[in-house]
Design an enzyme around this catalytic site. Structure first.
Site, PDB file in Angstrom:
ATOM      1  N   GLU A 363       9.077  -9.388   7.894  1.00  0.00           N
ATOM      2  CA  GLU A 363       8.678  -9.803   6.535  1.00  0.00           C
ATOM      3  C   GLU A 363       8.073  -8.635   5.742  1.00  0.00           C
ATOM      4  OE1 GLU A 363       7.512 -13.733   5.727  1.00  0.00           O
ATOM      5  OE2 GLU A 363       8.281 -14.479   7.625  1.00  0.00           O
TER       6      GLU A 363
HETATM    7  N1  CAA Z   1       7.420 -11.047  -7.283  1.00  0.00           N
HETATM    8  C1  CAA Z   1       8.246 -11.101  -8.360  1.00  0.00           C
HETATM    9  N2  CAA Z   1       9.086 -10.102  -8.681  1.00  0.00           N
HETATM   10  C2  CAA Z   1       9.094  -9.008  -7.901  1.00  0.00           C
HETATM   11  C3  CAA Z   1       8.257  -8.889  -6.780  1.00  0.00           C
HETATM   12  C4  CAA Z   1       7.387  -9.967  -6.491  1.00  0.00           C
HETATM   13  N3  CAA Z   1       6.560  -9.920  -5.435  1.00  0.00           N
HETATM   14  N4  CAA Z   1       8.476  -7.697  -6.199  1.00  0.00           N
HETATM   15  C5  CAA Z   1       9.424  -7.083  -6.933  1.00  0.00           C
HETATM   16  N5  CAA Z   1       9.788  -7.877  -7.959  1.00  0.00           N
HETATM   17  C6  CAA Z   1      10.751  -7.588  -9.014  1.00  0.00           C
HETATM   18  C7  CAA Z   1      10.298  -6.392  -9.856  1.00  0.00           C
HETATM   19  O1  CAA Z   1       9.420  -6.802 -10.874  1.00  0.00           O
HETATM   20  C8  CAA Z   1      11.613  -5.877 -10.390  1.00  0.00           C
HETATM   21  O2  CAA Z   1      11.994  -6.711 -11.476  1.00  0.00           O
HETATM   22  P1  CAA Z   1      12.800  -6.120 -12.760  1.00  0.00           P
HETATM   23  O3  CAA Z   1      14.080  -5.564 -12.266  1.00  0.00           O
HETATM   24  O4  CAA Z   1      12.968  -7.319 -13.619  1.00  0.00           O
HETATM   25  O5  CAA Z   1      11.910  -5.063 -13.348  1.00  0.00           O
HETATM   26  C9  CAA Z   1      12.576  -6.149  -9.253  1.00  0.00           C
HETATM   27  O6  CAA Z   1      11.986  -7.182  -8.451  1.00  0.00           O
HETATM   28  C10 CAA Z   1      12.867  -4.943  -8.397  1.00  0.00           C
HETATM   29  O7  CAA Z   1      11.610  -4.462  -7.939  1.00  0.00           O
HETATM   30  P2  CAA Z   1      11.479  -3.036  -7.246  1.00  0.00           P
HETATM   31  O8  CAA Z   1      12.085  -1.997  -8.140  1.00  0.00           O
HETATM   32  O9  CAA Z   1      10.061  -2.864  -6.827  1.00  0.00           O
HETATM   33  O10 CAA Z   1      12.439  -3.233  -5.983  1.00  0.00           O
HETATM   34  P3  CAA Z   1      12.807  -2.239  -4.804  1.00  0.00           P
HETATM   35  O11 CAA Z   1      14.259  -2.334  -4.539  1.00  0.00           O
HETATM   36  O12 CAA Z   1      12.202  -0.904  -5.025  1.00  0.00           O
HETATM   37  O13 CAA Z   1      12.084  -2.931  -3.518  1.00  0.00           O
HETATM   38  C11 CAA Z   1      10.359  -3.499  -1.986  1.00  0.00           C
HETATM   39  C12 CAA Z   1      10.772  -3.190  -3.441  1.00  0.00           C
HETATM   40  C13 CAA Z   1       8.914  -3.980  -2.074  1.00  0.00           C
HETATM   41  C14 CAA Z   1      10.443  -2.274  -1.094  1.00  0.00           C
HETATM   42  C15 CAA Z   1      11.256  -4.639  -1.422  1.00  0.00           C
HETATM   43  O14 CAA Z   1      12.591  -4.206  -1.241  1.00  0.00           O
HETATM   44  C16 CAA Z   1      10.755  -5.209  -0.139  1.00  0.00           C
HETATM   45  O15 CAA Z   1       9.876  -6.065  -0.117  1.00  0.00           O
HETATM   46  N6  CAA Z   1      11.308  -4.771   1.035  1.00  0.00           N
HETATM   47  C17 CAA Z   1      11.005  -5.362   2.307  1.00  0.00           C
HETATM   48  C18 CAA Z   1      11.970  -6.471   2.606  1.00  0.00           C
HETATM   49  C19 CAA Z   1      11.398  -7.503   3.536  1.00  0.00           C
HETATM   50  O16 CAA Z   1      10.238  -7.866   3.485  1.00  0.00           O
HETATM   51  N7  CAA Z   1      12.258  -8.033   4.426  1.00  0.00           N
HETATM   52  C20 CAA Z   1      11.880  -9.040   5.339  1.00  0.00           C
HETATM   53  C21 CAA Z   1      12.980 -10.048   5.486  1.00  0.00           C
HETATM   54  S1  CAA Z   1      12.597 -11.593   6.268  1.00  0.00           S
HETATM   55  C22 CAA Z   1      12.256 -11.240   7.891  1.00  0.00           C
HETATM   56  O17 CAA Z   1      11.518 -10.368   8.160  1.00  0.00           O
HETATM   57  C23 CAA Z   1      12.857 -11.988   9.019  1.00  0.00           C
HETATM   58  C24 CAA Z   1      12.380 -13.359   9.194  1.00  0.00           C
HETATM   59  O18 CAA Z   1      13.182 -14.285   9.183  1.00  0.00           O
HETATM   60  C25 CAA Z   1      10.942 -13.622   9.493  1.00  0.00           C
END
Ligand code: CAA
Length: 380
Positions: A363
């Site tokens: 996550e």
């Molecule tokens: N809430 C609302 N909007 C959000 C947000 C949030 N928390 N975070 C980002 N956004 C929006 C931004 O505002 C932006 O919007 P606009 O295009 O309208 O401006 C858009 O999303 C893109 O944001 P970023 O440019 O920050 O995106 P990024 O590509 O750079 O990624 C990141 C940011 C935080 C690194 C994200 O990719 C991330 O969280 N990565 C980790 C993924 C993850 O947690 N994976 C886990 C999967 S589930 C799992 O683990 C298995 C399971 O089943 C338990």
């Protein structure tokens, strides 16, 4: 400020703890050894009303709060982190986005059976080329009449294969990058939707982690969650809450290890006295307890913010970062306090140490949590 839980929340905690001690603990070591997901435990959790804790009664929920939800995940994880993450993925990752973004029809059809526990949920975003860089996903959804045709694969899906309802992220327009991602509700059994490799893991071995494959899976447009192109936002917002569920899992694991180490230190006699009489052990226990308490406070604060309709993304990332690192540290110290016995499977702390590691990874790795936290700091 009032840091006390309500009487109802205290009773709820006791109820979940009794259940975990009596119904989950007796088989935890065996299920870990056999890597066995026990659907009967999930069914018992459903009978207790835990599968729909925060959802309104009209959708089959218990109409309680997110603080109670994190307490439930914490108490289950104190005994068995696999059962804890099963519930966390079910509520935070699968049910939450339907509650938040689903229309009435989707809520009745999909949220209700998830809330009652008749169905189990999962969330599928990660792909082999899209882990931390979640926006880089390759699974496609192409409009075909009144349906979408989904093609691609997902990896590391918690509850995969066992779950009935899947939130799946796919791109409807690759050129738009993250703005081209959409969210869909898929059902187990849809033609072309199959399961691949089941991961053999270091920890949380009785929780399933599975590959999903989609080959021309025909999904009716009624199963589009939110709007086309809204998927990445849905995923990020879903993960905000999911991360607090994992923080609760980490707090539970750490508390379980602390309880076990404390009891052992009082019983284990060396040099003519219990090892708990040694200041070296006392300092370890004091540090462990302090870190567990700090992690719990951050986790409860994030849940409280959500319950009060306030922003919680930053606190949730902080809670997961702090609690995940704490779980790893506290379980490692617990093994140290147990000495040679702690390294064997005769005691639970080696399992807790293996289980703790994933809380720093899934996550969003704890490095990604730092990215999220720093982004908020720089924006504020
Ligand atoms: N809430 C609302 N909007 C959000 C947000 C949030 N928390 N975070 C980002 N956004 C929006 C931004 O505002 C932006 O919007 P606009 O295009 O309208 O401006 C858009 O999303 C893109 O944001 P970023 O440019 O920050 O995106 P990024 O590509 O750079 O990624 C990141 C940011 C935080 C690194 C994200 O990719 C991330 O969280 N990565 C980790 C993924 C993850 O947690 N994976 C886990 C999967 S589930 C799992 O683990 C298995 C399971 O089943 C338990």
């Amino acid at each position: 400020m009032d840091f006390r839980l309500t009487e109802e929340q205290e009773m709820f905690r006791k109820m979940v703890r009794d259940f975990a001690e009596n119904e989950v603990k007796p088989t935890v070591a065996l299920r870990d050894e056999q890597e066995f997901f026990d659907r009967e435990i999930f069914e018992k959790i459903a009978e207790l009303g835990l599968t729909g804790i925060p959802w309104p009664e009209e959708y089959g929920g218990a109409e309680s709060d997110f603080l109670s939800y994190v307490i439930a995940v914490e108490e289950l994880s104190r005994v068995d982190a696999s059962v804890g993450v099963t519930l966390s993925a079910h509520i935070s990752l699968a049910s939450w986005p339907i509650y938040k973004f689903g229309n009435e029809e989707q809520k009745m059809k999909y949220l209700k059976p998830l809330a009652t526990g008749e169905k189990l949920g999962a969330f599928a975003i990660t792909e082999n080329g899209a882990g931390s860089d979640a926006a880089n996903l390759r699974t496609t959804a192409v409009k075909d009449g009144d349906d979408y045709l989904i093609n691609g694969s997902k990896i590391f899906t918690t509850n995969g294969m066992e779950a009935d309802t899947y939130i799946v992220f796919a791109t409807t327009d690759k050129g738009k990058k993250h703005k081209g991602i959409s969210a869909f509700i898929l059902e187990k059994g849809m033609e072309g939707f199959t399961f691949g490799k089941k991961e053999k893991k270091l920890g949380i071995r009785s929780s399933t982690t599975v590959e999903l494959h989609f080959e021309n899976v025909r999904v009716p447009k009624e199963n589009l969650l939110g709007e086309e192109g809204q998927g990445f936002k849905i995923a990020m917002m879903t993960l905000d809450g999911g991360r607090n569920g994992i923080a609760a899992q980490a707090v539970g694991i750490a508390q379980g290890a602390l309880d076990a180490a404390l009891n052992y230190a009082k019983d284990r006699v060396q040099f003519g006295k219990p090892i708990s009489a040694q200041q070296g052990i006392q300092f370890k226990l004091a540090d462990m307890a302090t870190k567990v308490e700090a992690s719990r406070l951050l986790t409860y604060q994030a849940a409280w913010l959500e319950d009060h309709g306030l922003p919680y993304s930053k606190q949730s990332a902080m809670a997961k970062l702090m609690a995940g690192d704490t779980a790893m540290e506290v379980t490692t110290e617990a093994v140290q306090i147990f000495g040679g016995y702690g390294y064997t499977r005769d005691y639970p702390v080696e399992r807790m140490m293996r289980d703790a590691k994933i809380t720093q990874i899934y996550e969003g790795t704890n490095e990604i949590q730092r990215v999220v936290i720093a982004n908020y700091l720089l924006k504020e």
